[in-house]
Scaffold this motif. Structure first.
Motif, PDB file in Angstrom:
ATOM      1  N   ALA A 140      40.310  28.130  28.752  1.00 43.61           N
ATOM      2  CA  ALA A 140      40.322  28.782  29.997  1.00 43.61           C
ATOM      3  C   ALA A 140      41.318  28.079  31.051  1.00 43.61           C
ATOM      4  N   ALA A 141      40.852  26.697  31.222  1.00 44.87           N
ATOM      5  CA  ALA A 141      41.850  25.821  32.165  1.00 44.87           C
ATOM      6  C   ALA A 141      43.194  25.647  31.568  1.00 44.87           C
ATOM      7  N   VAL A 155      46.686  35.275  31.141  1.00 40.43           N
ATOM      8  CA  VAL A 155      46.750  36.823  31.498  1.00 40.43           C
ATOM      9  C   VAL A 155      46.086  37.189  32.851  1.00 40.43           C
ATOM     10  N   SER A 156      44.921  36.865  32.697  1.00 30.75           N
ATOM     11  CA  SER A 156      43.902  37.547  33.950  1.00 30.75           C
ATOM     12  C   SER A 156      44.182  36.541  35.168  1.00 30.75           C
ATOM     13  N   VAL A 157      44.305  35.151  34.964  1.00 33.32           N
ATOM     14  CA  VAL A 157      44.554  34.216  36.250  1.00 33.32           C
ATOM     15  C   VAL A 157      45.766  34.858  36.865  1.00 33.32           C
ATOM     16  N   SER A 159      40.029  32.414  25.159  1.00 35.45           N
ATOM     17  CA  SER A 159      41.541  31.874  24.659  1.00 35.45           C
ATOM     18  C   SER A 159      42.533  31.515  25.704  1.00 35.45           C
ATOM     19  N   PRO A 160      43.389  30.867  25.652  1.00 35.03           N
ATOM     20  CA  PRO A 160      44.107  30.383  26.550  1.00 35.03           C
ATOM     21  C   PRO A 160      45.195  31.434  27.077  1.00 35.03           C
ATOM     22  N   GLY A 182      37.962  21.889  33.849  1.00 32.76           N
ATOM     23  CA  GLY A 182      37.631  22.575  32.539  1.00 32.76           C
ATOM     24  C   GLY A 182      36.356  22.335  31.868  1.00 32.76           C
ATOM     25  N   TRP A 183      35.969  22.402  30.757  1.00 34.34           N
ATOM     26  CA  TRP A 183      34.616  22.080  30.245  1.00 34.34           C
ATOM     27  C   TRP A 183      34.943  22.112  28.877  1.00 34.34           C
TER      28      TRP A 183
END
Length: 336
Positions: free
Chosen positions: A252-253, A230-232, A224-225, A275-276
């Motif tokens: 994610a992007a 949060v993680s980045v 999820s975005p 992204g992908w």
């Protein structure tokens, strides 16, 4: 006209009811001219054949199932649209099945398949093993999509994820980036999709003579975005030095873009992003996102062709095929 009968179509077309039935059931001996004449009458009246009658006459329902993890994910929503559109052109309707990305959900859709009311299934598994899939019911024609398990006995269509990830990473290298992170993979257990994309990412870095550092892998709690942001963000706050981020998918992007912008990091001047999936939102974010674009039309078309061949009785070993992809270069990692 909900009560249009086969007889009504026959009268409008000026043919026998048997001829209309032959067209509806796709019997090959009907001439092209006659088929076109009957089809015009069918379209004009809005006739829809009785599915029970069709099943009794041909042993088929004209329905196929499309099963995947989550219809709310943009990639799967777009895939469903492409499959449904192409299937309609071929005289089929599509039933959507969700597995909730669980082993139990995948087992359920394969075991039940609408209690036998579909002619076949296109399925993107994430949890079932090749061994288990190879032992599933043999009366259901099945085509598998994606990077998950695929027994040699079952047809599968996918893109080359390693090659696509290598190309996306090499593009970032061509922009002069040397600290390239990979973000958005699963926190606990890697999916096959993530494994292949990380393999391509690593291969490109090694080919460029760059260090593959474990700290550059930024996992996410969920696809999820929000979780990506949060993680980045946490990695950046902890001092991770990056000048590019290759993301597992567009979600994610988008999250990574948000995390960077919140911290005043300019994209792409300071940090480039890829992204992908080339989902619709990537062209309208600011900046727009460079992304791997699978040939979704080819993916859906080939899967449907394979499935129809199986429905028609093809009995052979599984065919494992690749369709193409391209790297769509936008503002987040522009052409060099």
């Amino acid at each position: 006209m909900a009560n249009v009968r086969l007889q009504d179509v026959a009268e409008l077309a000026g043919v026998s009811m048997k001829t209309v039935s032959n067209v509806v059931h796709e019997y090959p001996h009907v001439s092209a001219k006659m088929r076109e004449r009957v089809q015009r009458a069918i379209d004009e009246l809005g006739y829809r054949p009785n599915m029970l009658g069709r099943r009794l006459a041909t042993g088929r329902t004209g329905l196929i199932a499309l099963a995947f993890a989550d219809v709310t994910l943009p990639y799967f929503a777009e895939l469903a649209r492409r499959v449904a559109s192409l299937a309609e052109e071929q005289g089929y309707r599509v039933i959507i099945e969700e597995t909730d990305n669980t082993l139990e959900g995948e087992r359920a859709v394969v075991a039940t398949s609408e209690a036998g009311h579909v002619d076949g299934m296109i399925f993107q598994p994430a949890k079932m093993s090749s061994a288990e899939l190879s032992q599933t019911r043999t009366d259901l024609p099945l085509v598998i999509l994606g990077e998950g398990a695929a027994p040699l006995t079952i047809d599968r269509v996918m893109i080359d994820n390693v090659a696509a990830a290598r190309e996306a990473t090499a593009h970032l290298v061509s922009l002069g980036r040397t600290r390239i992170a990979f973000a958005g993979h699963e926190l606990d257990q890697l999916s096959r999709t993530s494994e292949l994309r990380i393999a391509g990412y690593q291969a490109a870095l090694e080919e460029a003579g760059l260090t593959v550092a474990p700290e550059l892998l930024i996992p996410s709690a969920a696809i999820s975005p929000i979780d990506s942001a949060v993680s980045v963000g946490a990695a950046l706050d902890a001092g991770l030095d990056v000048d590019a981020i290759m993301c597992r998918d567009d979600l994610a992007a988008i999250g990574a873009l948000r995390a960077l912008q919140e911290r005043g990091r300019r994209v792409p001047d300071e940090v480039a992003i890829t992204g992908w999936d080339n989902t619709m939102m990537t062209s309208v974010t600011f900046p727009s996102i460079t992304t791997v674009s699978p040939d979704m039309t080819a993916l859906a078309s080939r899967a449907l062709t394979m499935l129809r061949e199986r429905i028609d009785g093809l009995d052979s070993m599984g065919r494992h095929e690749l369709v193409g992809f391209e790297l769509v270069k936008r503002e987040s990692a522009p052409a060099s």
